[in-house]
Structures are given as C-alpha cells and as structure tokens.
Enzyme design. Sequence first.
Site, PDB file in Angstrom:
ATOM      1  N   HIS A  42     -11.455  -1.033   6.534  1.00 34.77           N
ATOM      2  CA  HIS A  42     -10.014  -1.083   6.360  1.00 34.77           C
ATOM      3  C   HIS A  42      -9.249  -0.299   7.425  1.00 34.77           C
ATOM      4  CE1 HIS A  42      -6.502  -0.406   3.263  1.00 34.77           C
ATOM      5  NE2 HIS A  42      -6.065  -0.657   4.458  1.00 34.77           N
TER       6      HIS A  42
ATOM      7  N   GLU B  65       0.803  -1.226   0.000  1.00 35.13           N
ATOM      8  CA  GLU B  65       0.000   0.000   0.000  1.00 35.13           C
ATOM      9  C   GLU B  65       0.838   1.280   0.000  1.00 35.13           C
ATOM     10  OE1 GLU B  65      -4.218  -0.646   1.612  1.00 35.13           O
ATOM     11  OE2 GLU B  65      -2.874  -0.949   3.316  1.00 35.13           O
TER      12      GLU B  65
ATOM     13  N   HIS C   3      -0.778   5.499   7.833  1.00 33.72           N
ATOM     14  CA  HIS C   3      -1.918   4.648   7.497  1.00 33.72           C
ATOM     15  C   HIS C   3      -2.026   3.578   8.568  1.00 33.72           C
ATOM     16  CE1 HIS C   3      -4.719   1.998   5.649  1.00 33.72           C
ATOM     17  NE2 HIS C   3      -3.839   1.021   5.605  1.00 33.72           N
TER      18      HIS C   3
END
Lengths: 241, 241, 241, 241
Positions: free
Chosen positions: A166, A77, A96
Amino acid sequence: MSKLDFILEELVTANRILANEGIVDSFGHVSARHPGNPQHFLLSRARAPERIERDDIVEYTLDGTAIDERGRAPYLERFIHGAIYEMRPDVHAVVHNHSPSTIPFGVTGKTLKPLLHMCASIGHEVPVWDSHDKFGDTALLVSDMAMGRDLAHLIGPRPTTLMRGHGATVVGRSVRHAVFVSVYLELGAKLQMQAMAMGDIKFLTPGEVDKVISRTGPYTLNRAWENWCWRAGRPFQAELG
Amino acid sequence: MSKLDFILEELVTANRILANEGIVDSFGHVSARHPGNPQHFLLSRARAPERIERDDIVEYTLDGTAIDERGRAPYLERFIHGAIYEMRPDVHAVVHNHSPSTIPFGVTGKTLKPLLHMCASIGHEVPVWDSHDKFGDTALLVSDMAMGRDLAHLIGPRPTTLMRGHGATVVGRSVRHAVFVSVYLELGAKLQMQAMAMGDIKFLTPGEVDKVISRTGPYTLNRAWENWCWRAGRPFQAELG
Amino acid sequence: MSKLDFILEELVTANRILANEGIVDSFGHVSARHPGNPQHFLLSRARAPERIERDDIVEYTLDGTAIDERGRAPYLERFIHGAIYEMRPDVHAVVHNHSPSTIPFGVTGKTLKPLLHMCASIGHEVPVWDSHDKFGDTALLVSDMAMGRDLAHLIGPRPTTLMRGHGATVVGRSVRHAVFVSVYLELGAKLQMQAMAMGDIKFLTPGEVDKVISRTGPYTLNRAWENWCWRAGRPFQAELG
Amino acid sequence: MSKLDFILEELVTANRILANEGIVDSFGHVSARHPGNPQHFLLSRARAPERIERDDIVEYTLDGTAIDERGRAPYLERFIHGAIYEMRPDVHAVVHNHSPSTIPFGVTGKTLKPLLHMCASIGHEVPVWDSHDKFGDTALLVSDMAMGRDLAHLIGPRPTTLMRGHGATVVGRSVRHAVFVSVYLELGAKLQMQAMAMGDIKFLTPGEVDKVISRTGPYTLNRAWENWCWRAGRPFQAELG
C-alpha cells in the site's frame, strides 16, 4: 495572518511539494491538526495533491466527520489521520503516500533503516503494518476508525511506518517536518535498495540517529522548505512567531 | 457535446497522457470502440502519441479497414484493437505500448503480479503472448487479423497481457480505465523488479485483488485523470451523463 | 532547399535530439557524409550537442582536416567519423556517444543483444572495441586515423559498437537512422541490465532481428523523428525527394 | 571585471548547476578560495544551492569565521572548506554534497574507481572517511576544525573522498574543475553500481587514469560548463586572461 490561514496555505504548499518532489502521484494526502481546536484536523477533499487549492481543504473531527462538507467528497482514508491525531498529541501533521521506493520494503520483509544522515528522521527502523493480519482480505484501504487505530497503534511513538502492499504513513510536529521526513524516507529507501545489492550495510548507529534527530530543527527544515516552495511554484511564508 | 465528440477528445487526451507519463515513447497507440457503432473503433493514423490531434483519428471496421482514410496512413498494428473488440464486447478501449518496465518480464518468463493495491487492476497475473509460438520469425508486429485474434484469445477475459520482445496490451471498459491500468502496469512492473532483487515477495492475495478491482470506479479513475490532463496540458472534460 | 542546407539543418536537429533524449550529455557528436562530396563529412566544432548552431558545423576531409576552420576548434575524436566513412561507403551518418546504459556492457564483457523489437537495429550483437588492446594506456580517445581505422575495422559491416571505458559508436544510412539506432541502443542496454538481474533472457531470434531490420524505413524513422524534433524545439523538415 | 567579481558570479553559477544536474538537493555547498587572499574563502550563507544569489556569498577565514556576516547564518559544515584550503594550497574550489549514487559506496565498503574515461578525474580510487572512527556518535556533520582537518588529512593529495553515511567532498583547481569532477563522480558511481551487478569490471588502468587526468583542461571543462550554464539559466562568462 491568522494561524488558521497560515496552516491552510501551508497545506496547499505541502500537497504541491509532495507531488513535485515525486513523493505522491495522483494519490496520497497530507493533513494538519487544526491550530485552534486539537480535536479537529484539516485535509483536502478527494483530489490529486498536485491540483489542490485552498478551498479544497475541509475541516474534520477526529472520527472523520466533515464539519462543513459543501459537496466536497472526502478521501476514504481520512481515518489514518484522525486515528493518529487521537493517539498522538505530539503530532501536528500526517502524510500518507505510496512513495515508490518504500513499496518493495513493505512486501519483502526487509527492514528499512537510516543509512544516510538526512534520513535519520525516519527513526531507528521503520515497521510494516499489514492490514491483512487483523482485517483479512480488504482493498487495503484504511476505511474506518478501527483500521486507523490499528495502524496508529503499530506506529506507536515512531515517526513512520510502511503499509504492506500500500504505501507509507509519516507523522510530524509540523507540516514542514512531516514533508521533510517523507522526502527523505523515499530517498533512504531508494539508497538502501541499491546498497543491499552491493553488500552488507553500515547503517547509522543508534547514537548517530538520535544525534541527527535532536538537531533537525528550523535551520534544516526551512532550508529545504524554501527551495521546495520555489520548485513547486508556491510562496515561502515565514513561520508564525 | 455528442458521445462521438466526447470520445474523440478523450482519445487525444489519452494519447498525450500516455506520452507525458512515460507509458509510450514515439510508438504505441490507444483506441476506443465507436460510441454509436460497436462494430467500429476509433484510432489515430500512424503518428507519435504525443503529437496526435483530433483530425488524426480515423474510424475503422473491426477488421482494420478505414472508413474514410483521406491519406492518413494507419498503424500497422491496428489489428490488435479490432481483434479484441471483436472478441470482448465488454471492452471499450485498448492501449498497446512498449512500456519499459514490462519488457524484462516478457523476455524472462518471470510472472508479473500485483504487489501494490494501485496495481490490482492489472489482474491476478499477467500472461505473456509470444508471437513466435504460432507465427515463427516475424518482425514481432501484429500485422493481420490472424495474429490479432491469437493475441485476443490469449488475453481471454483478462485486462492485460505482455508480448514477448515487444510490449504490452491493456483493455478497459473506458478510455480512462485503460489508461489507468496502463500507468499502474508500468509502476507495478518497476516495483516488482526492485522487490525481486531484495527477496521473496508477499503479493496481494487473490481476495485483495478482487476487492480492489471491485472498487476501482470513477472516484478513483477521475482523481488521476484530472491530474494527468492538467499535467499533459489538456482540458478535463466531465463524463457524459 | 539544397541537399547541403537540408543536411546542415538535420545535423543541428540531431544534436539537439540526442541531448534532449539523454543519449549525449555535454560530450558526444554526430556527423553526416557531405551530400555533394562523399570524401568529405560535416561535423560540429567542439561544443556540447545541446548548444550547437548551424554555423558551428565544419566540413572535414576523411582524414579529419578542416576545409575552412575559421577558428572553430575541432573535436579531437573526428577520426572516428572519417575512418568509418572511409571504410563504409554505405554509411551516411555516424553518432559517437557515452550513452550511460551502454557503459556497463563495455566494461564487464557481457554481450549486448536485442531483446525488444525496437532495438533490433543495433544488430545481432554489439561488439566491444578496447583501445588498450592495440594502443595500450591512452586517454581512451580516438585521437588519430590509426585508432579510427582500428575501430572501423572492428565495426566491420555492423551498425554499432561499444568502446570499453568510453562509450559507443553508431552508424546509419541517414542522420535519422543513426539517431534512431542510438536511442534504442540506450534503451536496449537499460532493459537488458534489468532483465539480466531477473533470469535467463529470450532474446530476439536471428530471424526476428533480420525481419525487423528489413522493415525499419521512413514509416518508422519519421514517426519518431517528428516527435523528437518537437520535443527538442526544432522544426520537422520533410525529406528531400 | 575584477577577479573577485568573476569568482562571485562563478560561485552562484556553480550552485545553480550542481542543483540543476542533480548533484545537490536542498543541501550541499560549493566554495572558492578568495582570489585576492589565499587565507580566506567564499561560501554562501546557509541556503539551498538552487536559490543562491550573489549577495548570499560570505567571506570566511580558514577557521570558518565570517568577515562581514550581516545576519547571514553560515553553513555548519564550513569547516570542510577551511580545513582543505589550509592543507592544500593547490586547491581553489571545494564541493561538498550528498550525491545520491555515492552514498551506497560509503556504507558498504565497496571501492569506487573510474570505469569510464569521463570519470578518471575522481582519482585512482575514492577513499571513505568515517566520522565515527575518531569522533564516535555524532550527527555526522563536520562541525569544527578538528573534524575538518581529519577529513582533509584523509583526502591527502586526492581529488575526492566519500563520507560514510553522509556524502562526498570534491576539490579542484578551479570552480569549474570541482563541479566537473562532482558531476562525473555521481555518474561513475551510478555506472559502477550497475556494472557490479553484471559481473567483474575492467576499470581504467592506472596509466589510463593518469593520461585522462593530464589532458582534462579548459578544452574539456568549458565545453561542459557552457552547456551547464545554459541549462541552469545562467550566463557563460569567459575565463579571465
């Protein structure tokens, strides 16, 4: 100490702090824009944040290509980071995570907003990016620049977004800033869940949010950073002049 | 290192990780199919997972008979493991636990389903086995092969099941896989309880669940395993080639 | 080792375990009936359970009079212990605590019952003693034998009771047994709060509760005790023959 | 040891305890009235409570002017402390925190009241100060004496107040007393949130609250203080005669 040395140490510390404060588990990542080349960014190889050492950190171009990979497998990612640095010149760090208390907001459509002054830095309200809207059934991972840019577009000028099913992505003007916002995003989400079960909430007013944001500087960030460094067993380095 | 040595060390580590990550307390157990004899499995003597040493691990036939017991008292519920290995040749590890957040789902009839990509490995939805249906008033323990086979039948091809008033059972293609699914079953249950209190939930779509499962391999499992080993004070051993 | 030496060490360990497992904070206490004189019991001087050393333990008559106080100030609430030993010859250990998850049950009139097999030892359902019923406005403390006997009468033949606005009291046939029930009373209360928010609960049936209780012996208690000793930094002593 | 030495050590310990027990994170502060000059108070420079050393503690006049600052940047919110000492001669210690479970009460208008005897010291009910009422959109911080006096006026003779979107302030007759009330304010808030989700609550009666408060003295405070010192790695100093 060079600016690059400073940032590399800062990133190791940020990874350890995020793990130690419960914002990431074995997954999640934090990057910094390269201090000498705004078209590059620095991000660890694919490894749990709590384990990261300085030599794990790899330099990438904004499209996620490693400069000198030396067998260090990348996070799939990394495009989250590159796409945000591409769109937001004001951003110098990106976190993240799968911060636990934010997940229920991402899947229920309830809007996360600041109800505590410490949480004003999450912004007036936190949008939710749903990968399914444009990309259909996926593994929910931001696995190429198209997905990264779609996420970055949804974030727009904001400091944070949730990602349905997520996690969350947080941006900052420095590593310390992005970590600070990440910690208080988690706390704000936890408190809002509790308050929602009790009744109607008086959130911070828009004017209060702006006032808090305008005074969240080194005085505030470094008080937390010094403490978090110590708790995570990392040295507290003075900011470069 | 022989395959047997590898698996014995892996089982000690798995026990310590499950305790350290809060998936088991003083009860619960994890087994592996014997690498040299698929009709046998390896499981500790009756002892708290956090305390288990290599010499505590006993070899059993699938009906739960110890090969060389040497005074090491067995877990009463070893039949959970044997019955699953008997029915599921694809399964190489089994975890049985009383993972706290899963208990409320087992006693309320609310269906546990993945709402976070990390939790897709629990399967599309988690069934509930109720020992009372066929066996009436018992101590709820799986105390013979008839109960073990009934449980295994309910699991069918799935990776997980809840057990009403008792806990959960998780199967995997390896020890690392079964531990990974166990950790994210607990997290998924905790998050779903929170989200249920907030409103309707957008769970992962069936297609998303399949996509995530299809890409949950060593890249993912070992990132967590390395970290959990370190947190539990155990060495991270390389997988055998 | 004499029976008295064994019990004194056992009590120190029990105090440390109850603190380490979150069942007591700086308050709460655990006692044992004197092994050589059933009309006496052993209880620490007034001190936080996590700090207690062997020399803190004082011998009391059942009415709460110290045999050899040597300046060791007693817990005000020693009458809880004495009154129970007086009424219940089968009881050899008593725990009094402010176990956090039990408090909401004591003040809302919702009945705490076992929904998990590990919690069956709390009994079919847990009554609530309200000091206000007979004693009106007090500091809620069991400060004399009249209050202690009223509490003991409410407990009757049961293993546990809640105390409105105050905490819980647990009795056992041994120190290990009373600690075990105390730990799983807290867990059961936490899980029932979560399950109540989700929907109707299928509790253990009365027959299941009896079956579990009948097989909760040394095989079960010592598995937990060994682990809790180690976690609390205390030696695990073999039971006397 | 002089009274001043005693209080300086006591303040370091109080900071460490409040952090270690989860009442403050990197923010929040605790002060004491100067033992030799009731018109002065002692408060750390702006630093996370978990990091504070004796030399961080600065002497201030009641209007928040440092006596000998030596480059030690002050907490912006020192006016909370000064204004309370000015209005309340009975107060010798003040804690300001963002204690997590109190926040939902401050933003929902639900009244926090004692439901557990340990929490009676928070007072019959806890008022909420909303900085917006008089001062409009601010960063919610008590940044001058006008705001401090408005807060102190709302507290009146009470031991505690919540601050909407911000936290709580607790006063005490000693450092140990203010820390004790702060710890049990957090616990009481957490338990009340849980109980509110279950049904109607039977709070302590007014008479019970008064009875508990009247007997909360050194016997109670020092039992907790000794334990908290040890947990925080600080020596337990005897009170001055």
